[in-house]
Design an enzyme around this catalytic site. Structure first.
Site, PDB file in Angstrom:
ATOM      1  N   HIS A   1      -9.724   1.431   4.859  1.00 18.62           N
ATOM      2  CA  HIS A   1      -8.427   1.575   5.530  1.00 18.62           C
ATOM      3  C   HIS A   1      -8.579   2.517   6.729  1.00 18.62           C
ATOM      4  O   HIS A   1      -9.346   3.480   6.668  1.00 18.62           O
ATOM      5  CB  HIS A   1      -7.398   2.136   4.542  1.00 18.62           C
ATOM      6  CG  HIS A   1      -6.011   2.067   5.087  1.00 18.62           C
ATOM      7  ND1 HIS A   1      -5.533   2.985   5.981  1.00 18.62           N
ATOM      8  CD2 HIS A   1      -5.008   1.168   4.892  1.00 18.62           C
ATOM      9  CE1 HIS A   1      -4.283   2.657   6.301  1.00 18.62           C
ATOM     10  NE2 HIS A   1      -3.945   1.551   5.658  1.00 18.62           N
TER      11      HIS A   1
ATOM     12  N   SER B   1       3.000  -1.500  10.496  1.00 19.30           N
ATOM     13  CA  SER B   1       4.459  -1.612  10.692  1.00 19.30           C
ATOM     14  C   SER B   1       4.982  -3.029  10.452  1.00 19.30           C
ATOM     15  O   SER B   1       5.922  -3.463  11.127  1.00 19.30           O
ATOM     16  CB  SER B   1       4.855  -1.156  12.095  1.00 19.30           C
ATOM     17  OG  SER B   1       4.472   0.169  12.308  1.00 19.30           O
TER      18      SER B   1
ATOM     19  N   GLU C   1      -6.157  -4.005  11.002  1.00 19.88           N
ATOM     20  CA  GLU C   1      -5.384  -2.783  10.764  1.00 19.88           C
ATOM     21  C   GLU C   1      -5.528  -1.817  11.942  1.00 19.88           C
ATOM     22  O   GLU C   1      -6.269  -0.844  11.847  1.00 19.88           O
ATOM     23  CB  GLU C   1      -6.029  -2.196   9.495  1.00 19.88           C
ATOM     24  CG  GLU C   1      -5.367  -1.099   8.830  1.00 19.88           C
ATOM     25  CD  GLU C   1      -4.357  -1.571   7.815  1.00 19.88           C
ATOM     26  OE1 GLU C   1      -4.267  -2.775   7.528  1.00 19.88           O
ATOM     27  OE2 GLU C   1      -3.641  -0.700   7.356  1.00 19.88           O
TER      28      GLU C   1
ATOM     29  N   ASN D   1       0.862  -1.183   0.000  1.00 15.49           N
ATOM     30  CA  ASN D   1       0.000   0.000   0.000  1.00 15.49           C
ATOM     31  C   ASN D   1       0.900   1.236   0.000  1.00 15.49           C
ATOM     32  O   ASN D   1       1.441   1.616   1.027  1.00 15.49           O
ATOM     33  CB  ASN D   1      -0.890  -0.038   1.259  1.00 15.49           C
ATOM     34  CG  ASN D   1      -1.759   1.194   1.389  1.00 15.49           C
ATOM     35  OD1 ASN D   1      -1.923   1.946   0.430  1.00 15.49           O
ATOM     36  ND2 ASN D   1      -2.325   1.404   2.566  1.00 15.49           N
ATOM     37  N   TRP D   2       1.047   1.844  -1.163  1.00 15.22           N
ATOM     38  CA  TRP D   2       1.979   2.974  -1.293  1.00 15.22           C
ATOM     39  C   TRP D   2       1.442   4.281  -0.720  1.00 15.22           C
ATOM     40  O   TRP D   2       2.173   5.254  -0.599  1.00 15.22           O
ATOM     41  CB  TRP D   2       2.316   3.209  -2.774  1.00 15.22           C
ATOM     42  CG  TRP D   2       3.227   2.204  -3.386  1.00 15.22           C
ATOM     43  CD1 TRP D   2       3.730   1.072  -2.805  1.00 15.22           C
ATOM     44  CD2 TRP D   2       3.771   2.254  -4.707  1.00 15.22           C
ATOM     45  NE1 TRP D   2       4.544   0.407  -3.688  1.00 15.22           N
ATOM     46  CE2 TRP D   2       4.584   1.115  -4.871  1.00 15.22           C
ATOM     47  CE3 TRP D   2       3.633   3.132  -5.781  1.00 15.22           C
ATOM     48  CZ2 TRP D   2       5.268   0.845  -6.055  1.00 15.22           C
ATOM     49  CZ3 TRP D   2       4.306   2.870  -6.966  1.00 15.22           C
ATOM     50  CH2 TRP D   2       5.120   1.725  -7.093  1.00 15.22           C
ATOM     51  N   LYS D   3       0.152   4.335  -0.423  1.00 12.27           N
ATOM     52  CA  LYS D   3      -0.480   5.593   0.045  1.00 12.27           C
ATOM     53  C   LYS D   3      -0.167   6.721  -0.957  1.00 12.27           C
ATOM     54  O   LYS D   3      -0.180   6.454  -2.150  1.00 12.27           O
ATOM     55  CB  LYS D   3      -0.034   5.896   1.479  1.00 12.27           C
ATOM     56  CG  LYS D   3      -0.210   4.643   2.358  1.00 12.27           C
ATOM     57  CD  LYS D   3      -0.006   4.823   3.806  1.00 12.27           C
ATOM     58  CE  LYS D   3      -0.186   3.482   4.494  1.00 12.27           C
ATOM     59  NZ  LYS D   3      -0.095   3.528   5.926  1.00 12.27           N
TER      60      LYS D   3
ATOM     61  N   GLY E   1       2.717  -0.938   4.309  1.00 13.80           N
ATOM     62  CA  GLY E   1       2.866   0.453   3.889  1.00 13.80           C
ATOM     63  C   GLY E   1       4.337   0.795   3.747  1.00 13.80           C
ATOM     64  O   GLY E   1       4.974   0.539   2.721  1.00 13.80           O
ATOM     65  N   GLY E   2       4.909   1.361   4.809  1.00 14.61           N
ATOM     66  CA  GLY E   2       6.287   1.866   4.792  1.00 14.61           C
ATOM     67  C   GLY E   2       7.301   0.899   4.186  1.00 14.61           C
ATOM     68  O   GLY E   2       8.111   1.303   3.334  1.00 14.61           O
TER      69      GLY E   2
HETATM   70  P1  PGA Z   1       2.514   0.616   7.518  1.00 15.44           P
HETATM   71  O1  PGA Z   1       1.098   0.742   6.816  1.00 15.44           O
HETATM   72  O2  PGA Z   1       3.103  -0.702   7.120  1.00 15.44           O
HETATM   73  O3  PGA Z   1       3.313   1.778   7.024  1.00 15.44           O
HETATM   74  O4  PGA Z   1       2.266   0.661   8.984  1.00 15.44           O
HETATM   75  C1  PGA Z   1       0.252  -0.347   6.765  1.00 15.44           C
HETATM   76  C2  PGA Z   1      -1.007   0.023   6.027  1.00 15.44           C
HETATM   77  O5  PGA Z   1      -1.346   1.189   5.946  1.00 15.44           O
HETATM   78  O6  PGA Z   1      -1.665  -0.805   5.465  1.00 15.44           O
END
Ligand code: PGA
Length: 253
Positions: free
Chosen positions: A92, A215, A167, A7-9, A236-237
């Site tokens: 989300h 995370s 989540e 998930n690149w946001k 995400g990250g």
């Molecule tokens: P993150 O994000 O891995 O940066 O915590 C997870 C997500 O938003 O699905």
């Protein structure tokens, strides 16, 4: 089957940089036991699907519930499908929290994506009341499942078409002072999700894949996967860091 969903946001800042990121992923073939899905911002989807030449599936980070009409600024499931997009992240925690997206809105989106014969990834465990790490995750996930999947019958989706992601907002890597959920807490939430899905869909319920987001990285996925019947991760990250993402692929494939 394990899932690794990137998930690149709102990252990176241009489609060219997105292509560069993808070229560093080093994914040359499909894996028998691991499905990789990459979810870039809407505006990069067409460029990336046409130019990356990669062997994974594509997803979007949201969509609207109508297939067309006067809905300024929205994107329909069919428009995404037309680009070859198969997966859509819905509900989300960042949308529940920052945009006040409600379970009723999420439910309409889930049903629209299923109607389009695409794969919704329903995120539960987020929203304003979940921001406190001491909130009751089990109650929250149960309520969001019941509301998010209202009027979705077993015959509306096939095996593996619907994915649930746990989540917790306080575990997201973008939250300052964040910590990933403990494997124990994730296990309890997964148990609650499986129970609720069982109540809703009978013996097929517990077969619906459940992933975890918050995370997740190469250092913690093994702990998560060991104990709690998880089927993968929403990342995400760590998905913006190709060597880290590659390590996760190697651990899960
Ligand atoms: P993150 O994000 O891995 O940066 O915590 C997870 C997500 O938003 O699905």
């Amino acid at each position: 089957m394990n899932y690794l969903i990137a998930n690149w946001k709102i990252n990176p800042q241009s489609s060219r940089e997105g292509l560069e990121l993808i070229s560093k992923y080093n994914i040359e073939s499909r894996h028998k036991n691991l499905k990789i899905v990459v979810c870039p911002p809407f505006t990069y989807l067409e460029y990336l699907t046409e130019n990356s030449g990669k062997t994974f599936d594509w997803g979007a980070q949201d969509c609207f519930w109508e297939k067309g009409g006067a809905y300024t600024g929205e994107v329909s499931p069919l428009q995404l499908k037309d680009l070859g997009i198969k997966y859509v992240i819905l509900g989300h925690s960042e949308r529940r929290d920052n945009l006040e997206e409600t379970d009723e809105m999420i439910n309409k989106k889930i049903r629209a994506v299923l109607r389009a014969k695409m794969n919704p990834i329903l995120c539960v465990g987020g929203g304003k009341e979940a921001i406190d790490p001491k909130s009751d995750s089990q109650r929250i996930v149960r309520e969001q499942l019941v509301k998010g999947l209202a009027n979705v019958r077993k015959k509306d989706f096939s095996n593996g078409q619907l994915i649930i992601s746990f989540e917790p907002p306080w575990a997201l890597s973008t939250v300052s002072g964040n910590v990933s959920a403990s494997p124990k807490l994730a296990a309890e939430a997964v148990f609650a999700i499986k129970q609720e899905l069982g109540a809703m869909y009978g013996k097929d319920g517990p077969d619906i894949p459940i992933i975890y987001g918050g995370s997740a990285n190469a250092g913690n996925v093994s702990q998560f996967i060991k104990k709690q019947n998880l089927d993968g991760f929403l990342v995400g990250g760590a998905s913006l860091n190709p060597p880290e993402f590659e390590k996760m692929i190697n651990l899960l494939k």
